[in-house]
Scaffold this motif. Structure first.
Motif, PDB file in Angstrom:
ATOM      1  N   PHE A  23      36.065  33.225  38.554  1.00 60.28           N
ATOM      2  CA  PHE A  23      37.256  34.012  38.264  1.00 60.28           C
ATOM      3  C   PHE A  23      37.779  33.497  36.925  1.00 60.28           C
ATOM      4  O   PHE A  23      38.305  32.382  36.852  1.00 60.28           O
ATOM      5  CB  PHE A  23      38.323  33.798  39.342  1.00 60.28           C
TER       6      PHE A  23
ATOM      7  N   GLN B 221      36.620  40.556  44.014  1.00 54.34           N
ATOM      8  CA  GLN B 221      37.316  39.640  43.116  1.00 54.34           C
ATOM      9  C   GLN B 221      38.647  40.234  42.649  1.00 54.34           C
ATOM     10  O   GLN B 221      39.655  39.526  42.581  1.00 54.34           O
ATOM     11  CB  GLN B 221      36.450  39.314  41.900  1.00 54.34           C
ATOM     12  N   SER B 222      38.650  41.503  42.323  1.00 51.87           N
ATOM     13  CA  SER B 222      39.873  42.155  41.851  1.00 51.87           C
ATOM     14  C   SER B 222      40.971  42.089  42.906  1.00 51.87           C
ATOM     15  O   SER B 222      42.122  41.739  42.600  1.00 51.87           O
ATOM     16  CB  SER B 222      39.577  43.610  41.483  1.00 51.87           C
TER      17      SER B 222
ATOM     18  N   LEU C 262      40.467  34.048  34.291  1.00 53.47           N
ATOM     19  CA  LEU C 262      41.732  34.750  34.120  1.00 53.47           C
ATOM     20  C   LEU C 262      42.379  34.420  32.780  1.00 53.47           C
ATOM     21  O   LEU C 262      42.541  33.246  32.447  1.00 53.47           O
ATOM     22  CB  LEU C 262      42.686  34.412  35.260  1.00 53.47           C
TER      23      LEU C 262
ATOM     24  N   MET D 129      32.784  42.556  42.208  1.00 54.20           N
ATOM     25  CA  MET D 129      33.911  42.767  41.293  1.00 54.20           C
ATOM     26  C   MET D 129      35.112  43.367  42.020  1.00 54.20           C
ATOM     27  O   MET D 129      36.260  42.988  41.760  1.00 54.20           O
ATOM     28  CB  MET D 129      33.487  43.645  40.115  1.00 54.20           C
ATOM     29  N   ALA D 130      34.865  44.271  42.953  1.00 55.58           N
ATOM     30  CA  ALA D 130      35.967  44.862  43.728  1.00 55.58           C
ATOM     31  C   ALA D 130      36.635  43.797  44.600  1.00 55.58           C
ATOM     32  O   ALA D 130      37.869  43.736  44.684  1.00 55.58           O
ATOM     33  CB  ALA D 130      35.446  46.009  44.588  1.00 55.58           C
TER      34      ALA D 130
ATOM     35  N   VAL E 249      42.183  38.481  43.141  1.00 60.33           N
ATOM     36  CA  VAL E 249      43.049  38.121  42.013  1.00 60.33           C
ATOM     37  C   VAL E 249      44.440  38.716  42.221  1.00 60.33           C
ATOM     38  O   VAL E 249      45.452  38.018  42.065  1.00 60.33           O
ATOM     39  CB  VAL E 249      42.445  38.572  40.670  1.00 60.33           C
ATOM     40  N   ASP E 250      44.510  39.994  42.577  1.00 58.27           N
ATOM     41  CA  ASP E 250      45.806  40.639  42.780  1.00 58.27           C
ATOM     42  C   ASP E 250      46.627  39.896  43.834  1.00 58.27           C
ATOM     43  O   ASP E 250      47.806  39.599  43.624  1.00 58.27           O
ATOM     44  CB  ASP E 250      45.637  42.093  43.203  1.00 58.27           C
TER      45      ASP E 250
ATOM     46  N   GLN F 278      29.048  45.429  41.642  1.00 62.75           N
ATOM     47  CA  GLN F 278      30.251  46.244  41.794  1.00 62.75           C
ATOM     48  C   GLN F 278      31.043  45.833  43.035  1.00 62.75           C
ATOM     49  O   GLN F 278      32.280  45.772  42.994  1.00 62.75           O
ATOM     50  CB  GLN F 278      29.876  47.725  41.844  1.00 62.75           C
TER      51      GLN F 278
END
Length: 126
Positions: free
Chosen positions: A120, A51-52, A122, A48-49, A55-56, A45
């Motif tokens: 990643f 990575q998010s 996408l 993933m946070a 990505v943003d 988790q």
């Protein structure tokens, strides 16, 4: 004779180290899949946070008026602190290339071991 045996032993050791390196995208992606699958839920988790957010920020930095939205994957090798030290990419669009550059020296969550590989993947839907 002892010198020749020592040189041979060193050469064999060096060959073993070289073969353990990750040189291709496919090798890196396989390591990322295995490393991510082995993470306990809280670590997964946190990754993933991180990575998010990455990505943003990366996509925002790479934005263009009409980007090629073809799917791509970037694999990152993390050091013990979670810093991206090396990347591999599948996909050659300007967005993919820019995103890969955005990952350089980024820090994600601290991994359970180093090196640690993550990917990643996408894809974009209209």
């Amino acid at each position: 004779m002892k010198l020749a045996i020592t040189a041979l032993a060193i050469a064999s050791l060096w060959a073993g180290v070289a073969s353990a390196q990750t040189d291709s995208y496919a090798q890196a992606k396989a390591k990322a899949d295995a490393d991510e699958a082995a993470l306990p839920s809280p670590d997964r988790q946190a990754l993933m946070a991180a990575q998010s957010a990455t990505v943003d920020q990366g996509i925002a930095a790479c934005a263009t008026p009409n980007p090629d939205m073809t799917a791509f994957t970037v694999v990152a090798e993390l050091d013990a602190a979670g810093r991206v030290v090396r990347t591999w990419r599948e996909g050659g669009t300007p967005l993919a290339i820019c995103f890969q550059k955005q990952l350089a020296n980024r820090v994600l969550s601290k991994p359970p071991r180093a090196p640690f590989f993550t990917s990643f993947e996408l894809s974009f839907t209209p």
